[in-house]
Write an enzyme that holds these catalytic residues in place. Structure first.
Site, mmCIF file in Angstrom:
data_model
loop_
_atom_site.group_PDB
_atom_site.id
_atom_site.type_symbol
_atom_site.label_atom_id
_atom_site.label_comp_id
_atom_site.label_asym_id
_atom_site.label_seq_id
_atom_site.Cartn_x
_atom_site.Cartn_y
_atom_site.Cartn_z
ATOM 1 N N GLU A 149 0.880 -1.187 0.000
ATOM 2 C CA GLU A 149 0.000 0.000 0.000
ATOM 3 C C GLU A 149 0.906 1.221 0.000
ATOM 4 O O GLU A 149 1.581 1.492 0.999
ATOM 5 C CB GLU A 149 -0.898 -0.012 1.243
ATOM 6 C CG GLU A 149 -1.844 -1.187 1.326
ATOM 7 C CD GLU A 149 -2.983 -1.110 0.322
ATOM 8 O OE1 GLU A 149 -3.221 -0.018 -0.235
ATOM 9 O OE2 GLU A 149 -3.620 -2.143 0.087
ATOM 10 N N CYS A 199 -2.399 8.974 2.985
ATOM 11 C CA CYS A 199 -2.016 8.510 1.641
ATOM 12 C C CYS A 199 -3.057 8.893 0.608
ATOM 13 O O CYS A 199 -2.734 9.153 -0.537
ATOM 14 C CB CYS A 199 -1.814 6.999 1.660
ATOM 15 S SG CYS A 199 -3.239 6.129 2.323
HETATM 16 P P1 NAD Z 1 8.540 4.691 4.429
HETATM 17 O O1 NAD Z 1 8.487 3.855 3.207
HETATM 18 O O2 NAD Z 1 9.713 5.546 4.639
HETATM 19 O O3 NAD Z 1 8.440 3.778 5.736
HETATM 20 C C1 NAD Z 1 7.355 2.899 5.990
HETATM 21 C C2 NAD Z 1 7.831 1.800 6.931
HETATM 22 O O4 NAD Z 1 8.808 1.028 6.256
HETATM 23 C C3 NAD Z 1 8.486 2.312 8.214
HETATM 24 O O5 NAD Z 1 8.168 1.437 9.274
HETATM 25 C C4 NAD Z 1 9.973 2.207 7.882
HETATM 26 O O6 NAD Z 1 10.793 2.064 9.013
HETATM 27 C C5 NAD Z 1 9.980 0.943 7.033
HETATM 28 N N1 NAD Z 1 11.116 0.822 6.123
HETATM 29 C C6 NAD Z 1 11.833 1.801 5.526
HETATM 30 N N2 NAD Z 1 12.805 1.258 4.746
HETATM 31 C C7 NAD Z 1 12.674 -0.092 4.859
HETATM 32 C C8 NAD Z 1 13.369 -1.208 4.306
HETATM 33 N N3 NAD Z 1 14.395 -1.044 3.470
HETATM 34 N N4 NAD Z 1 12.963 -2.450 4.651
HETATM 35 C C9 NAD Z 1 11.931 -2.636 5.492
HETATM 36 N N5 NAD Z 1 11.236 -1.622 6.049
HETATM 37 C C10 NAD Z 1 11.584 -0.358 5.734
HETATM 38 O O7 NAD Z 1 7.196 5.536 4.444
HETATM 39 P P2 NAD Z 1 6.773 6.642 5.511
HETATM 40 O O8 NAD Z 1 7.487 7.896 5.211
HETATM 41 O O9 NAD Z 1 6.835 6.083 6.873
HETATM 42 O O10 NAD Z 1 5.213 6.795 5.183
HETATM 43 C C11 NAD Z 1 4.712 7.730 4.280
HETATM 44 C C12 NAD Z 1 4.381 7.062 2.972
HETATM 45 O O11 NAD Z 1 3.463 6.003 3.191
HETATM 46 C C13 NAD Z 1 3.707 8.001 2.001
HETATM 47 O O12 NAD Z 1 4.231 7.782 0.722
HETATM 48 C C14 NAD Z 1 2.240 7.561 2.050
HETATM 49 O O13 NAD Z 1 1.511 7.861 0.886
HETATM 50 C C15 NAD Z 1 2.397 6.095 2.257
HETATM 51 N N6 NAD Z 1 1.192 5.515 2.843
HETATM 52 C C16 NAD Z 1 0.408 4.720 2.058
HETATM 53 C C17 NAD Z 1 -0.767 4.194 2.571
HETATM 54 C C18 NAD Z 1 -1.669 3.334 1.724
HETATM 55 O O14 NAD Z 1 -2.550 2.691 2.283
HETATM 56 N N7 NAD Z 1 -1.514 3.317 0.411
HETATM 57 C C19 NAD Z 1 -1.138 4.468 3.892
HETATM 58 C C20 NAD Z 1 -0.307 5.271 4.653
HETATM 59 C C21 NAD Z 1 0.860 5.787 4.123
#
Ligand code: NAD
Length: 547
Positions: free
Chosen positions: A282, A316
């Site tokens: 997502e 999001c």
């Molecule tokens: P992010 O991708 O930086 O991090 C999300 C999670 O992934 C965090 O727990 C982070 O620690 C982890 N992570 C980061 N790198 C990783 C790796 N290499 N391996 C495993 N885990 C890793 O995203 P964010 O900044 O925390 O969240 C914001 C983003 O999330 C925005 O782009 C938003 O649109 C999206 N989002 C999407 C939805 C949806 O349902 N489509 C919902 C909420 C947020």
């Protein structure tokens, strides 16, 4: 500091509100050191002698440190997954009704604990109390939906076998085993738990990795699930930097449920692909709203304000691009800018229900949002309101911002800003606005406004988005727990909610039974005779609509 067109108005109100609502927040009495220590003690860390430096958790409203969060090593993740796997075997053997009884209790516990949950969400995320409580309600809504439908969705389904009466084929849904859930900071409680719970209902165990910033509310939610009767060990929380623990999380899982940015989703998808396990992703969006010439602005404006600025734009599915028909454009700009400025005046860093606009989740994120707006301003965009941080309220507050004149060379034109900002574009031609709305690599959410549902539907049919809201910004699709919700294009793979949101956590097993040996050649039967019989049977089964 550059003042926006209506910035003077906002500045006056913000100064007034700061004395009334802003200032230094202090942790509410419920959030005791004992509670924080108990929650951080649940993180699986230090099991293999590999110590990581703890992460300093910050109260967003003040920047004060509220505690240390243990950090898991890759070895800790493996240990957590082993524990989950051991507990999962027993859990999967429970009858579904016994598993569901745990979530009946969890539903009530979460509702009755909503104030503590909201405070824990607020500490790490900085959102308003109103939004934190709304977030907490997502989990009971998801539980309630699956309590209603899980028996139907997960029960074995008998399908006809290839030969009527003589053969049967049954579809069974078995849990995958260990599901990894990786969640972001923007709706930390809702996403972590609402994605874990269907996995658990389906008979899996879960290794859950929340974002460090917002882990406290997630740990509290996990504690509530255990209080509701979840067997010990079945849900383990690991914390750490994504790139540090990510590979171990994926390597020790049978399925990955990831929510976050498209960039990280791609990394998770690659790792899952290498291991040949499934994943549900997502991801981000750059969501358009189209206001057609017959829309009712009395209804559009308040909904658009929520769709753009709710959760301070860190949703999001929130709207970043608003296309307004030429006939309504000028009035829309005037009214939307006024409403945004009014909202900015209701910002506050408080653990009560008075503020209507909250902080961004961190100073780092606020600086990224500000950089997009500065880039647009420097390249000639008009900032109608906002465009400034609000340090007198809190270190990560940023004013609701409305732009026009954004051109494709600006960061905010195409990239997800993920903050309290939207651009308004004028359109005259519906074909052209559909093209512009679809001119993005993302496809998460789109919104269409019209007094005529048929008119709006005709536009909606041509929009490339996994969620399309007619006469709403995003709440209707997100709250419809019976319908799968996910992104298309680079906004995701798979979906949450609906039957698909439960079935994805299962392997579908096809069990075939042949009661009489009719499918293979009888001993000594010549092949040409067998072939003739096969052709005849296939023709008759088609004619009689049997198969
Ligand atoms: P992010 O991708 O930086 O991090 C999300 C999670 O992934 C965090 O727990 C982070 O620690 C982890 N992570 C980061 N790198 C990783 C790796 N290499 N391996 C495993 N885990 C890793 O995203 P964010 O900044 O925390 O969240 C914001 C983003 O999330 C925005 O782009 C938003 O649109 C999206 N989002 C999407 C939805 C949806 O349902 N489509 C919902 C909420 C947020």
């Amino acid at each position: 500091m550059v003042t926006a067109v209506t910035g003077g108005k906002w500045m006056e109100r913000s100064a007034m509100e700061t004395t009334k609502q802003g200032g230094t927040a202090t942790l509410p009495p419920r959030l005791t050191t004992a509670l924080i220590d108990r929650l951080t003690g649940m993180v699986v860390a230090g099991t293999a002698g590999q110590q990581r430096d703890p992460y300093e958790m910050i109260e967003v409203y003040t920047g004060n440190v509220v505690g240390e969060l243990p950090q898991s090593s890759p070895e800790d993740v493996a240990a957590a997954a082993a524990k989950v796997r051991a507990a999962q075997r027993e859990w999967a053997s429970w009858p579904l009704r016994r598993r569901l009884a745990v979530f009946e209790r969890a539903h009530e516990l979460i509702l009755s604990e909503h104030e503590t949950i909201a405070e824990l969400i607020q500490v790490g995320n900085g959102k308003t109390r109103r939004m934190a409580v709304e977030e907490s309600c997502d989990v009971p809504m998801v539980i309630s939906h699956y309590l209603k439908v899980a028996r139907r969705v997960l029960r074995p389904v008998r399908r006809g076998g290839p030969m009527p009466f003589i053969t049967t084929s049954t579809e069974q849904h078995r849990p995958k085993g260990v599901v990894a859930v990786i969640s972001p900071w923007n709706f930390p409680f809702a996403i972590s738990l609402s994605d874990s719970i269907p996995a658990l209902i389906a008979g899996n165990g879960v290794v859950l990795k929340p974002d460090n910033k917002t882990a406290l509310c997630v740990l509290y939610g996990v504690e509530l699930l255990y209080r509701a009767g979840l067997p010990r060990g079945l849900l383990q929380v690991v914390c750490g930097g994504g790139p540090d623990v990510g590979p171990s999380i994926v390597d020790n899982a049978d399925f990955v449920m990831f929510t976050g940015s498209t960039a990280t989703g791609r990394i998770i998808g690659e790792m899952a692909g290498r291991n040949l396990i499934g994943c549900s992703l997502e991801l981000g969006g750059k969501n358009p709203m189209i206001v057609l010439d017959d829309a009712n602005l009395d209804e559009v404006i308040p909904s658009a304000v929520f769709a753009v600025f709710g959760n301070s734009g860190q949703a999001c599915m929130h709207i970043e691009r608003i296309y307004v028909h030429d006939r309504l454009h000028d009035e829309f700009v005037r009214r939307f800018v006024d409403a945004a400025a009014d909202l900015g005046a209701k910002a506050g860093a408080r653990y009560d229900y008075t503020p209507e606009f909250g902080s961004l989740a961190s100073v780092d994120h606020m600086e990224k949002v500000a950089a997009h707006i500065e880039d647009a301003r420097a390249k000639g965009a008009t900032v109608h309101t906002g465009g400034v941080p609000m340090p007198d309220i809190g270190p990560a507050f940023y004013a609701p911002t409305v732009l026009t004149g954004v051109t494709p060379d600006m960061l905010h034109a195409t990239q997800e800003t993920f903050g309290p900002v939207a651009t308004i574009y004028r359109f005259c031609d519906e074909q052209e606005v559909i093209r512009q709305a679809n001119a993005t690599t993302y496809g998460l959410n789109a919104s269409v406004w019209s007094r005529s549902p048929a008119h709006a539907n005709r536009i909606a049919d041509r929009l490339e988005a996994g969620n399309i809201n007619i006469n709403d910004g995003y709440v209707t699709t997100y709250s419809s727990k019976g319908t799968p919700s996910g992104g298309v294009k680079q906004s995701g793979v798979g979906a949450r909610h609906g039957d698909a949101g439960l079935l994805k956590y299962t392997d579908t097993i096809n069990v075939g039974v042949q009661k009489v040996q009719v499918m293979t050649a009888r001993a000594k039967q010549p092949f040409d005779k067998q072939l003739r019989q096969t052709m005849l049977t296939l023709r008759w089964m088609r004619k009689l609509r049997i198969r």
